[in-house]
Design a protein around this motif. Structure first.
Motif, PDB file in Angstrom:
ATOM      1  N   THR A 102      13.769 -88.451  47.561  1.00  0.00           N
ATOM      2  CA  THR A 102      15.230 -88.353  47.580  1.00  0.00           C
ATOM      3  C   THR A 102      15.645 -87.808  46.227  1.00  0.00           C
ATOM      4  N   GLU A 106      21.121 -87.776  45.037  1.00  0.00           N
ATOM      5  CA  GLU A 106      21.317 -88.694  46.164  1.00  0.00           C
ATOM      6  C   GLU A 106      20.989 -90.131  45.770  1.00  0.00           C
ATOM      7  N   GLU A 109      23.965 -91.385  44.094  1.00  0.00           N
ATOM      8  CA  GLU A 109      25.089 -91.578  45.031  1.00  0.00           C
ATOM      9  C   GLU A 109      24.986 -92.895  45.814  1.00  0.00           C
ATOM     10  N   LEU A 110      23.759 -93.404  45.914  1.00  0.00           N
ATOM     11  CA  LEU A 110      23.487 -94.538  46.798  1.00  0.00           C
ATOM     12  C   LEU A 110      24.469 -95.718  46.673  1.00  0.00           C
ATOM     13  N   PRO A 111      24.742 -96.230  45.466  1.00  0.00           N
ATOM     14  CA  PRO A 111      25.650 -97.388  45.377  1.00  0.00           C
ATOM     15  C   PRO A 111      27.041 -97.075  45.939  1.00  0.00           C
ATOM     16  N   LEU A 113      27.685 -95.247  48.498  1.00  0.00           N
ATOM     17  CA  LEU A 113      27.648 -95.315  49.966  1.00  0.00           C
ATOM     18  C   LEU A 113      27.884 -96.744  50.445  1.00  0.00           C
ATOM     19  N   TYR A 114      27.568 -97.719  49.582  1.00  0.00           N
ATOM     20  CA  TYR A 114      27.753 -99.117  49.979  1.00  0.00           C
ATOM     21  C   TYR A 114      29.017 -99.722  49.382  1.00  0.00           C
ATOM     22  N   ARG A 160      22.295 -94.320  38.141  1.00  0.00           N
ATOM     23  CA  ARG A 160      22.645 -94.992  39.392  1.00  0.00           C
ATOM     24  C   ARG A 160      23.369 -96.319  39.105  1.00  0.00           C
TER      25      ARG A 160
END
Lengths: 257, 402
Positions: A102, A106, A109-111, A113-114, A160
């Motif tokens: 990944t 991306e 970006e993960l946190p 998305l949640y 992140r």
């Protein structure tokens, strides 16, 4: 004086593993103010990991109260804890814990998305790029973790952790998997962030790494046995210069006939 | 629920593991492909059977002689030779909705012509026989009612008989000997091929039923009577009226005849092929379920393998239902993708089968829809347990997982 970001009051954590009860934390009280940079040290089994998990809202204390940014964490359920982690905290792990295959972007970006509130794709990208810029990796946003060095991976992990603008950055042995030079580099990133006002708590067992922090806690047998401010704090930029000089000297020595 | 975000997450996860995704979907692809192909082949067979039943003629009722019991020994069907041409005439005259009636007198004889001989079935019929059986002439004419009344020595022959006795020349106008009696050939039937029961319908010689009774079979009764009704829904009534009429004509004797309609035959035949289609579908359905279990299997392995990933997601703020939804969406996308590919492969495979074997194949849209919906359902059904397992992981344990 402003309200502390973290206020632990007589925290106990007891694990019931079968017949035996393990009393991992035996009444720790602690206040962390905004802008602090703390290293928690202790041998394994001292309770520092449990303390870290409690601070990180991954685990609830058996007894005692924990106020994070004024919110009583002890009373929250599993999903409310998840929202706390998402909004108030940033995590940096020893093993980086990036999603493989990944891209750096991306991963950062993960946190978002949640996040409890939906964030548009454009905003996510912009914020992720900004975070990567802070750790100096914007140019490598499309690289996969296995195309990055250990230090770079850890910087992506820091990006992140920063992306949801946390109150508190928690780092669990962030330099444990890195060599000295890269460790100094990563500590440099932390010092820069702390200078910008971000509160950081990290666990380490390396004394010279703890010296980059402002305050050191030593945990033993579930209690804080020492709590002191660091005198003669190491500054990453200077350490890096010393390290490079030593490296050059070593090269010259080897190169001499 | 963060549906949009979770869908993005699930799709990214699938994209990260392209090979595994394809392999997981493979079970579904094969399952759905098999269902589509099997049902298409089964449907094709059913259509063919229906066509071959229809080739026997439409809306036909047959009357057969019944059984005869002599001294306690019961003969089989047809042992009572009591069906007469008068019965046939009475049916035609008295029952409404009857379009055509043809008595049938069947016999097997050696026929000779042109220095060649051939054993074939001699069928004594009326001129209506051709319209009842929906059978045309390739050449010549059928005999007339007048020729029936005059027990004329004329014949219309099938293609097989023509091939055997008159190879390479037209049989019309030639003479054929049956029991050494010369019959003039006045017509040649169009080839009709094999019937549903596998016998060659073209291996026949049609002559007037009167001639068949008097000159060939030398009997006074009929083998059967064929009756054609106007429409299909009249058939039960006509069938009943024929039974009543014939019973009345027998004046209280035991019924020595049986009336059957061709729909029963058609139903039996289509029921057979329906059973076949069902059987094929069931076998294919099993492979669909196996495909579903395959998805569950891989998803379970995937949950274990991705424990750390799940731990990271939980640590940075995923709720348990986010994780559950992610794995459910992954399973569903895989199975629907597999379903879509399976449909393409199934349609393709049935086309190839039809090309190679010359089987008639009919792809039904119903089977496509059912297979697609079912594959989605399999995705949810078999994806749920792994998804639930993933959602229940403890973040600390999951992060520590090696």
């Amino acid at each position: 004086m402003a309200a502390p970001i973290v206020k632990l009051d007589n925290i106990h954590k007891i694990y019931a593993s079968g017949e035996v009860e393990v009393h991992a934390v035996r009444g720790i009280s602690l206040e962390i103010q905004k802008g602090e940079f703390i290293a928690i040290m202790g041998s394994s089994g001292s309770g520092k990991s449990t303390l870290m998990n409690t601070l990180g809202c991954l685990d609830r204390p058996t007894r005692g109260s924990y106020l994070l940014d004024g919110i009583n964490v002890s009373a929250l359920n599993r999903n409310e804890l998840a929202d706390m982690r998402n909004q108030k905290l940033g995590f940096v792990f020893q093993g980086f814990n990036l999603l493989s295959r990944t891209s750096a972007l991306e991963n950062v970006e993960l946190p978002m998305l949640y996040a409890p509130r939906r964030i548009s794709a454009a905003e996510m990208r912009e914020r992720a790029m900004h975070s990567l810029e802070i750790v100096g990796l914007a140019a490598r946003h499309d690289h996969l973790p296995n195309q990055l060095s250990g230090g770079q991976q850890q910087r992506v992990a820091i990006a992140r952790a920063l992306v949801n603008r946390p109150q508190l950055l928690l780092a669990d042995e962030p330099t444990g998997n890195l060599d000295t030079k890269t460790s100094v580099e990563v500590m440099g990133v932390f010092q820069k962030l702390n200078d910008a006002g971000i509160t950081i708590v990290m666990v380490t067992h390396e004394l010279d790494i703890a010296h980059f922090c402002k305050r050191n806690l030593i945990v033993r047998d579930g209690l804080v046995v020492r709590d002191e401010l660091v005198v003669n704090r190491s500054i990453a930029a200077e350490e890096m210069k010393k390290h490079l000089a030593a490296e050059t000297a070593a090269k010259l020595t080897v190169a001499a006939p | 629920m963060r549906l949009v975000a979770t869908t993005i997450i699930a799709l990214r996860a699938l994209r990260r593991n392209k090979m595994r995704s394809v392999l997981t979907a493979l079970g579904m692809i094969i399952g759905v492909g098999a269902v589509i192909a099997m049902v298409s082949i089964g449907n094709g067979a059913k259509v063919q059977v229906e066509a071959s039943i229809a080739s026997l003629g439409q809306n036909i009722i047959s009357v057969f002689p019944g059984t005869l019991t002599t001294g306690g020994a019961r003969g089989g069907w047809g042992s009572a030779s009591t069906l007469t041409p008068e019965d046939a005439l009475a049916i035609q005259a008295e029952i409404a909705g009857v379009v055509a009636v043809s008595p049938e007198v069947r016999d097997r004889q050696q026929v000779l012509s042109n220095g060649l001989n051939w054993n074939t079935s001699i069928n004594g019929v009326s001129p209506d026989f051709l319209s009842i059986r929906d059978w045309g002439l390739a050449e010549g004419v059928i005999f007339t009612d007048l020729e029936v009344r005059s027990t004329a020595k004329v014949a219309v022959i099938g293609q097989t008989v023509a091939d055997q006795l008159f190879p390479g020349s037209s049989p019309v106008g030639q003479t054929l000997r049956i029991r050494n009696i010369p019959f003039k050939i006045i017509g040649l039937l169009k080839p009709k091929g094999f019937n549903y029961f596998g016998s060659d319908q073209d291996d026949t010689v049609l002559i007037p039923y009167t001639s068949a009774m008097r000159r060939v079979a030398r009997r006074t009764t009929l083998s059967s009577i064929l009756i054609q009704s106007t429409t299909q829904n009249q058939m039960p009534r006509i069938q009943q009226e024929i039974t009543d009429l014939l019973q009345q004509r027998r004046q209280g004797r035991e019924p020595d005849f049986t009336v059957r309609n061709q729909m029963e035959l058609a139903e039996a035949a289509t029921a057979t092929s329906r059973t076949m289609t069902g059987l094929l579908g069931a076998i294919a359905g099993v492979s669909l379920i196996v495909g579903g279990i395959g998805i569950m299997n891989i998803m379970l392995v995937s949950v274990t393998e991705r424990t750390r990933e799940i731990g990271i997601r939980l640590a940075i703020g995923a709720h348990d239902h986010d994780i559950r939804l992610q794995f459910l969406i992954e399973a569903m996308v895989l199975s629907l993708m597999g379903g879509a590919l399976g449909i393409l492969i199934g349609v393709g495979a049935s086309q190839i089968v039809s090309q190679l074997n010359g089987w008639p194949v009919q792809v039904s849209s119903a089977s496509i829809i059912v297979a697609f919906v079912f594959s989605g359902a399999v995705g949810i059904g078999f994806g749920f347990y792994p998804a639930h397992k993933a959602a229940k992981l403890d973040p600390i344990e999951a992060l520590r997982f090696e």
